[in-house]
Scaffold this active site. Structure first.
Site, PDB file in Angstrom:
ATOM      1  N   ILE A 155     -16.206  -4.879  -5.266  1.00  0.00           N
ATOM      2  CA  ILE A 155     -17.491  -4.237  -5.562  1.00  0.00           C
ATOM      3  C   ILE A 155     -18.128  -4.834  -6.817  1.00  0.00           C
ATOM      4  O   ILE A 155     -19.325  -5.164  -6.830  1.00  0.00           O
ATOM      5  CB  ILE A 155     -17.309  -2.706  -5.706  1.00  0.00           C
ATOM      6  CG1 ILE A 155     -16.825  -2.111  -4.366  1.00  0.00           C
ATOM      7  CG2 ILE A 155     -18.612  -2.038  -6.146  1.00  0.00           C
ATOM      8  CD1 ILE A 155     -16.355  -0.671  -4.439  1.00  0.00           C
ATOM      9  N   ARG A 234     -14.700   6.074  -9.920  1.00  0.00           N
ATOM     10  CA  ARG A 234     -14.003   7.359  -9.848  1.00  0.00           C
ATOM     11  C   ARG A 234     -14.363   8.158 -11.089  1.00  0.00           C
ATOM     12  O   ARG A 234     -14.424   7.615 -12.202  1.00  0.00           O
ATOM     13  CB  ARG A 234     -12.481   7.171  -9.772  1.00  0.00           C
ATOM     14  CG  ARG A 234     -11.963   6.737  -8.403  1.00  0.00           C
ATOM     15  CD  ARG A 234     -12.139   7.817  -7.317  1.00  0.00           C
ATOM     16  NE  ARG A 234     -11.637   7.383  -6.021  1.00  0.00           N
ATOM     17  CZ  ARG A 234     -12.350   6.792  -5.074  1.00  0.00           C
ATOM     18  NH1 ARG A 234     -13.639   6.549  -5.262  1.00  0.00           N
ATOM     19  NH2 ARG A 234     -11.803   6.451  -3.926  1.00  0.00           N
ATOM     20  N   GLU A 263     -15.053  16.597  -9.111  1.00  0.00           N
ATOM     21  CA  GLU A 263     -15.924  16.679  -7.926  1.00  0.00           C
ATOM     22  C   GLU A 263     -15.259  17.344  -6.725  1.00  0.00           C
ATOM     23  O   GLU A 263     -15.958  17.809  -5.817  1.00  0.00           O
ATOM     24  CB  GLU A 263     -16.419  15.282  -7.526  1.00  0.00           C
ATOM     25  CG  GLU A 263     -15.348  14.381  -6.914  1.00  0.00           C
ATOM     26  CD  GLU A 263     -15.877  12.992  -6.554  1.00  0.00           C
ATOM     27  OE1 GLU A 263     -16.494  12.356  -7.421  1.00  0.00           O
ATOM     28  OE2 GLU A 263     -15.669  12.567  -5.409  1.00  0.00           O
ATOM     29  N   HIS A 295     -21.058  11.330  -4.396  1.00  0.00           N
ATOM     30  CA  HIS A 295     -20.101  10.383  -3.811  1.00  0.00           C
ATOM     31  C   HIS A 295     -20.630   9.838  -2.474  1.00  0.00           C
ATOM     32  O   HIS A 295     -19.979   9.942  -1.431  1.00  0.00           O
ATOM     33  CB  HIS A 295     -18.722  11.037  -3.623  1.00  0.00           C
ATOM     34  CG  HIS A 295     -17.607  10.033  -3.693  1.00  0.00           C
ATOM     35  ND1 HIS A 295     -16.450  10.249  -4.416  1.00  0.00           N
ATOM     36  CD2 HIS A 295     -17.458   8.802  -3.149  1.00  0.00           C
ATOM     37  CE1 HIS A 295     -15.649   9.196  -4.300  1.00  0.00           C
ATOM     38  NE2 HIS A 295     -16.254   8.307  -3.529  1.00  0.00           N
TER      39      HIS A 295
HETATM   40  P1  NAD Z   1     -10.844  -3.978  -5.996  1.00  0.00           P
HETATM   41  O1  NAD Z   1      -9.389  -3.698  -5.971  1.00  0.00           O
HETATM   42  O2  NAD Z   1     -11.389  -5.078  -5.145  1.00  0.00           O
HETATM   43  O3  NAD Z   1     -11.294  -4.287  -7.515  1.00  0.00           O
HETATM   44  C1  NAD Z   1     -10.861  -3.516  -8.597  1.00  0.00           C
HETATM   45  C2  NAD Z   1     -10.875  -4.422  -9.825  1.00  0.00           C
HETATM   46  O4  NAD Z   1     -10.507  -3.623 -10.962  1.00  0.00           O
HETATM   47  C3  NAD Z   1      -9.859  -5.580  -9.737  1.00  0.00           C
HETATM   48  O5  NAD Z   1     -10.485  -6.800 -10.068  1.00  0.00           O
HETATM   49  C4  NAD Z   1      -8.798  -5.196 -10.742  1.00  0.00           C
HETATM   50  O6  NAD Z   1      -8.170  -6.311 -11.372  1.00  0.00           O
HETATM   51  C5  NAD Z   1      -9.621  -4.387 -11.744  1.00  0.00           C
HETATM   52  N1  NAD Z   1      -8.791  -3.537 -12.593  1.00  0.00           N
HETATM   53  C6  NAD Z   1      -7.632  -2.910 -12.291  1.00  0.00           C
HETATM   54  N2  NAD Z   1      -7.150  -2.267 -13.368  1.00  0.00           N
HETATM   55  C7  NAD Z   1      -8.023  -2.503 -14.367  1.00  0.00           C
HETATM   56  C8  NAD Z   1      -8.071  -2.112 -15.730  1.00  0.00           C
HETATM   57  N3  NAD Z   1      -7.095  -1.361 -16.277  1.00  0.00           N
HETATM   58  N4  NAD Z   1      -9.109  -2.528 -16.485  1.00  0.00           N
HETATM   59  C9  NAD Z   1     -10.085  -3.305 -15.941  1.00  0.00           C
HETATM   60  N5  NAD Z   1     -10.094  -3.725 -14.658  1.00  0.00           N
HETATM   61  C10 NAD Z   1      -9.072  -3.317 -13.882  1.00  0.00           C
HETATM   62  O7  NAD Z   1     -11.550  -2.591  -5.681  1.00  0.00           O
HETATM   63  P2  NAD Z   1     -13.044  -2.372  -5.164  1.00  0.00           P
HETATM   64  O8  NAD Z   1     -13.074  -2.407  -3.679  1.00  0.00           O
HETATM   65  O9  NAD Z   1     -13.958  -3.231  -5.943  1.00  0.00           O
HETATM   66  O10 NAD Z   1     -13.246  -0.841  -5.577  1.00  0.00           O
HETATM   67  C11 NAD Z   1     -13.246  -0.430  -6.935  1.00  0.00           C
HETATM   68  C12 NAD Z   1     -13.217   1.074  -6.999  1.00  0.00           C
HETATM   69  O11 NAD Z   1     -14.446   1.586  -6.478  1.00  0.00           O
HETATM   70  C13 NAD Z   1     -12.148   1.724  -6.116  1.00  0.00           C
HETATM   71  O12 NAD Z   1     -10.904   1.796  -6.798  1.00  0.00           O
HETATM   72  C14 NAD Z   1     -12.717   3.085  -5.865  1.00  0.00           C
HETATM   73  O13 NAD Z   1     -12.231   3.976  -6.863  1.00  0.00           O
HETATM   74  C15 NAD Z   1     -14.222   2.925  -6.051  1.00  0.00           C
HETATM   75  N6  NAD Z   1     -14.985   3.127  -4.811  1.00  0.00           N
HETATM   76  C16 NAD Z   1     -16.004   4.042  -4.837  1.00  0.00           C
HETATM   77  C17 NAD Z   1     -16.748   4.273  -3.679  1.00  0.00           C
HETATM   78  C18 NAD Z   1     -17.893   5.247  -3.649  1.00  0.00           C
HETATM   79  O14 NAD Z   1     -18.373   5.609  -2.565  1.00  0.00           O
HETATM   80  N7  NAD Z   1     -18.398   5.713  -4.783  1.00  0.00           N
HETATM   81  C19 NAD Z   1     -16.433   3.578  -2.504  1.00  0.00           C
HETATM   82  C20 NAD Z   1     -15.406   2.633  -2.527  1.00  0.00           C
HETATM   83  C21 NAD Z   1     -14.681   2.416  -3.689  1.00  0.00           C
END
Ligand code: NAD
Length: 335
Positions: A155, A234, A263, A295
């Site tokens: 994302i 989140r 939430e 959300h």
């Molecule tokens: P992803 O796993 O592709 O990317 C997450 C990134 O965060 C990775 O590059 C990882 O290295 C990094 N990361 C992990 N720990 C970290 C830390 N301590 N500090 C900094 N960076 C760190 O995940 P994604 O598909 O990009 O999704 C990210 C988040 O988005 C999900 O975990 C989920 O909580 C949230 N999400 C929200 C919705 C929504 O509808 N609002 C939908 C999908 C996902």
């Protein structure tokens, strides 16, 4: 496979039914969220499908295991609502749906940024009331502004691509660099530098013990006055009380949330005839420079189709005794 599908809103059923023509699982739809009170409904089901507001803590997982459940097929990318230690001890496989549409969430993030910046939510209401004055709607060009992206996975990198098109300067903080972002010109920096230099900060890392309240009073003391803070990841990445204090004294100039730390029981429900008891949340809604969506960042037809197809494929792979590659284990949160 017999699957108890929790949090099964009508739109969830629609997309799962369409995808199930190919998989032919026996899907039993259950409207309530999965928690201690509803877990008896899953007794006898070898597979359970759950979403972000379902609470898969140790007690619930123990009850699921007692009832014969061997698979929890999440319909989400995030899996912070599952006690993975307990799942592993109880030999319950947990699958998720990574990257079902990073575009959906990245595009919603941009929607929040543009709406907050130009006051589109306020302009909509004003014009309908035949108030055509512009006071309070002054925005700024995104072109040339610095955006700090925390977490540059699927994302965060999708957002980086869009914002590069706007002509933004991009900073990022992540525990590992994404080569695609580096190619785009994103500069990786320490979190403190990102906080101090960004006009807009957008959160896209998972919720883990390390990222819980990543944005707390200490972090908010470092931001540029009037910063725009966006969280579509989140809720508990942000200490809500600390951000309210920062909104009150102007350190945070704009806040866009698609997620909120409390939430559960609030989002996805129609509470328009209820008295909401969460005073912290209700205080947030009083600020003119705050937008909260419930959300919904993932909520596009493309995303729901991909979620349904991949969830059912995860279940089919499990039934065949194969790994889908979408299993989540402790190594992922500890990596
Ligand atoms: P992803 O796993 O592709 O990317 C997450 C990134 O965060 C990775 O590059 C990882 O290295 C990094 N990361 C992990 N720990 C970290 C830390 N301590 N500090 C900094 N960076 C760190 O995940 P994604 O598909 O990009 O999704 C990210 C988040 O988005 C999900 O975990 C989920 O909580 C949230 N999400 C929200 C919705 C929504 O509808 N609002 C939908 C999908 C996902």
């Amino acid at each position: 496979m017999r699957v108890a599908v929790f949090s099964a809103k009508s739109y969830v059923r629609q997309f799962l039914d369409a995808a199930n023509v190919e998989h032919r699982h026996e899907l039993v739809y259950l409207e309530p969220i999965l928690d201690c009170g509803t877990v008896p409904l899953a007794a006898g089901y070898p597979a359970v499908s759950a979403f972000v507001h379902d609470r898969l803590d140790r007690a619930v997982l123990e009850r699921l295991a007692d009832g014969g459940t061997q698979l929890v097929a999440l319909r989400s990318a995030g899996f912070n609502n599952v006690d993975l230690d307990a799942a592993s001890e109880l030999r319950i496989t947990v699958t998720h749906v990574p990257a079902y549409s990073p575009y959906a969430i990245a595009e919603h993030t941009v929607g929040l940024i543009l709406t907050l910046n130009r006051g589109i939510h306020r302009a909509f209401a004003r014009v309908r009331d035949r108030n055509f004055a512009l006071g309070g709607l002054l925005g700024f060009d995104l072109h040339g502004r610095t955006v700090g992206i925390v977490g540059t996975g699927a994302i965060g990198s999708s957002l980086a691509r869009i914002l590069a098109g706007f002509g933004c300067k991009l900073l990022a903080y992540d525990v590992k660099e994404n080569p695609e972002c580096v190619r785009l010109g994103v500069r990786y920096v320490h979190l403190n530098e990102l906080l101090a230099a960004s006009d807009i900060i957008s959160l896209h890392c998972p919720l883990t013990p390390e990222t819980y309240h990543l944005i707390d009073a200490e972090a908010l003391a470092r931001v540029k006055p009037g910063v725009m803070l966006i969280n579509t990841s989140r809720g508990a990445l942000i200490d809500t009380q600390a951000v309210i204090d920062a909104l009150k004294d102007g350190r945070v100039g704009f806040l866009g949330l698609d997620v909120y730390e409390e939430e559960d029981g609030l989002f996805s429900e129609d509470l328009s005839n209820e008295i909401v008891q969460d005073d912290v949340f209700m205080r947030l809604l009083t600020f003119p420079n705050v937008i909260v969506t419930a959300h919904q960042a993932y909520f596009t037809s493309d995303a729901l189709r991909n979620i349904a197809e991949e969830t059912l494929e995860n279940i089919s792979a499990f039934e065949r005794g194969e790994r889908s590659g979408n299993e989540v284990g402790l190594e992922q949160i500890r990596a």
